[in-house]
Structure formats: C-alpha cells, structure tokens
Design an enzyme around this catalytic site. Structure first.
Site, mmCIF file in Angstrom:
data_model
loop_
_atom_site.group_PDB
_atom_site.id
_atom_site.type_symbol
_atom_site.label_atom_id
_atom_site.label_comp_id
_atom_site.label_asym_id
_atom_site.label_seq_id
_atom_site.Cartn_x
_atom_site.Cartn_y
_atom_site.Cartn_z
ATOM 1 N N ASP A 27 24.233 -18.245 2.525
ATOM 2 C CA ASP A 27 23.636 -18.501 3.846
ATOM 3 C C ASP A 27 23.980 -19.902 4.344
ATOM 4 O O ASP A 27 24.244 -20.104 5.534
ATOM 5 C CB ASP A 27 22.106 -18.385 3.785
ATOM 6 C CG ASP A 27 21.628 -16.944 3.687
ATOM 7 O OD1 ASP A 27 22.329 -16.051 4.181
ATOM 8 O OD2 ASP A 27 20.541 -16.726 3.125
ATOM 9 N N LYS B 165 14.504 -13.063 -1.158
ATOM 10 C CA LYS B 165 15.468 -14.115 -1.518
ATOM 11 C C LYS B 165 14.950 -15.070 -2.590
ATOM 12 O O LYS B 165 15.729 -15.598 -3.380
ATOM 13 C CB LYS B 165 15.883 -14.907 -0.278
ATOM 14 C CG LYS B 165 16.769 -14.097 0.657
ATOM 15 C CD LYS B 165 17.273 -14.914 1.815
ATOM 16 C CE LYS B 165 18.043 -14.035 2.778
ATOM 17 N NZ LYS B 165 18.660 -14.788 3.865
#
Ligand code: ATR
Length: 269
Positions: free
Chosen positions: A103, A67
């Site tokens: 997220d 990420k």
C-alpha cells in the site's frame, strides 16, 4: 492451477479479481493462475489462511478489516509491513506465511511528483493512514496528521512520526499535499461536512489524493479538479498496490494499463 485471492469482509465489491485476472491473461498466465475473492469473517481468517498453501493458494491480498490480523499471523514480515503495522499481501510457500505491505509504495508510485520536502496533511488515523504516513515520511515529506478522534492521530504519530494537528476548521493554505485516508466519501455523506476544511479552501497549488475509490470521482476530487489542483484517486492507488503484489507472486512485471482498464470497468457508479 495456482490460486490467488483477496481476503476481506465484505469483499464481493472488490475490483481486485477483475484487475488481477486481466493482468494474468495479458501475461499469458491465465491458464495457470486464477485470482478470486474470498469473504472471511474475522474469526475465520487465521484457520483459513493457515490452510491456504495446502489448497493451492500461492498468495493473497488482504483488505478491510484484516490488515492488522494478517500481520500477526504471518511467520515472516517485510521490514515495511513490520514498521507500518499492517499487511496487504501474503505469500504462501514451504509451509511459511510471509507478509508484505504494498500500500505504501503503491501510494508513492501513484503520486505525480516526489513528496520529498512537501508539506503534507494526512486525514485519518486508521490502517490506511498508517501506510500513507509511513510512505510520506520515508520520502522526506513533512507530515501533519488530522483525525476526527484526535487521540488516534496522536497515537499514530507517536509510533510512526509526523505531527498531530487538531484544529477544525483548519487553515490548509500551508499544505502542498492533502491525502484523504479516512473512509469519508465511501457512503453518500457530505465530504466537506466531515473533513476539517471547506470546498472553497482548495486551491490549484494543492495536490489532492483520495484513497476512497467508490465515487466517480469522489466529491473531494471533483472539487480538486474544478479548482485546477492535481489529484490522484483511490483507483490508481489500488492498481499500483495490486501491481506490486502481482510482481511479488509471479516475478513478472505487471501490465499497468490492462489492470487500470479492468479496475475501471468494474466501476459501479
Ligand atoms: P482503515 O483501516 O481503512 O483506515 P479504520 O481503521 O476504520 O479503517 O479508519 C477509518 C478512518 O476514517 C478513521 O480515521 C476514522 O476516524 P475516527 O478515528 O475518528 O473513527 C475516519 N472516519 C470514518 N468516518 C468518518 C467521518 N464521518 N468523519 C471523519 N472521519 C471519519
């Protein structure tokens, strides 16, 4: 055929292909779009991602451990991804890689009520915790951050805000919302031996969120349910972030129920 993918290492366990392919079928896009898992070691990520548009890939989810790297290699960033310092969604078009982070909003969408004004304890200081802290602060929660390695919590709070807390054991009576964004619970460890409070400290007034979704439910959520607390599991957050990513790529509203059922059906335990 337009391709979508989840990039991780390892990634074979991911529920994203089942969840997204079910959603694409529900939207009538199953003949046109296909979602797959691609396992990439860290040194394979950048060259492969740069080749993806040429391979017909329109978008990708990015998971552990990529990420941070996904953010660095993107040409353009959403404000959210830049502020959090991590990307979980890439889009490929016109020779450019665009990075986004769903997220944070995925967590907020999964919460039963707004965290505004809630006294919150975030456990962990890795990439997952960063999105949680950013999301809760943006909504106006008070955020304390505890981490096994206190210096990482301090560093996170210097960058994003929130207050690092170190005591272990902790008095959690003060908190409304407790979010486990450590990897505790992923394996067979005893959750309450690793986290800074005991099972008996949880109360009905708490809202407990566990980002880990490999348990069925996790030990933390089992106790939360037992004491009458509200709780949210990692599977719901997975579904919510995936729905937002799918909307970015297809421009269509994601079928949440279908995605939830497909993600649950892949449950291993
Ligand atoms: P992610 O990007 O998924 O958040 P990470 O950056 O590796 O992954 O972070 C993992 C988090 O889980 C960290 O906060 C880690 O604590 P440390 O910073 O002290 O390593 C936490 N963690 C992992 N195993 C743990 C354990 N057994 N007890 C407590 N915390 C743990």
């Amino acid at each position: 055929m337009k391709r979508l993918a989840v990039l991780g290492h390892p990634v074979a366990h991911s529920r994203s292909p089942a969840m997204h392919n079910a959603a694409l079928a529900e939207l009538g896009l199953g003949g046109e779009w296909r979602y797959e898992a691609i396992d990439l070691a860290p040194d394979e990520l950048e060259p492969r991602v740069r080749a993806m548009e040429g391979e017909g890939v329109a978008g990708a989810n990015v998971t552990v451990p990529h990420k941070g790297a996904a953010l660095s290699l993107a040409d353009t960033l959403s404000e959210t991804a830049r502020e959090i310092g991590a990307a979980n969604t890439l889009s490929f078009a016109a020779g450019e890689i665009h990075a986004d982070n769903t997220d944070a909003q995925g967590l907020l969408d999964a919460l039963p009520t707004s965290p505004a004004g809630k006294r919150s304890l975030v456990l962990g200081a890795g990439g997952a915790a960063r999105a949680v802290v950013w999301a809760l602060l943006r909504e106006g929660a008070e955020v304390d951050v505890w981490n096994r390695t206190p210096s990482r919590a301090q560093h996170l709070c210097e960058e994003l805000g929130g207050r690092p807390v170190e005591s272990n054991p902790m008095d959690i009576r003060f908190y409304d919302l407790i979010v486990n964004s450590t990897s505790v619970g992923l394996r067979d460890e005893d959750t309450f031996a690793e986290l800074p409070f005991a099972a008996s400290d949880l109360e009905a007034k708490h809202t407990v969120v566990d980002l880990v979704y490999s348990g069925c439910p996790s030990q933390l959520l089992t106790i939360a349910a037992h004491v009458g607390a509200s709780y949210v599991g990692g599977l719901e957050i997975l579904v919510r972030q995936g729905a937002l990513s799918l909307e970015i790529w297809t421009g269509r509203s994601a079928p949440l129920d279908v995605m939830r059922d497909a993600a649950r059906a892949r449950r291993r335990i």
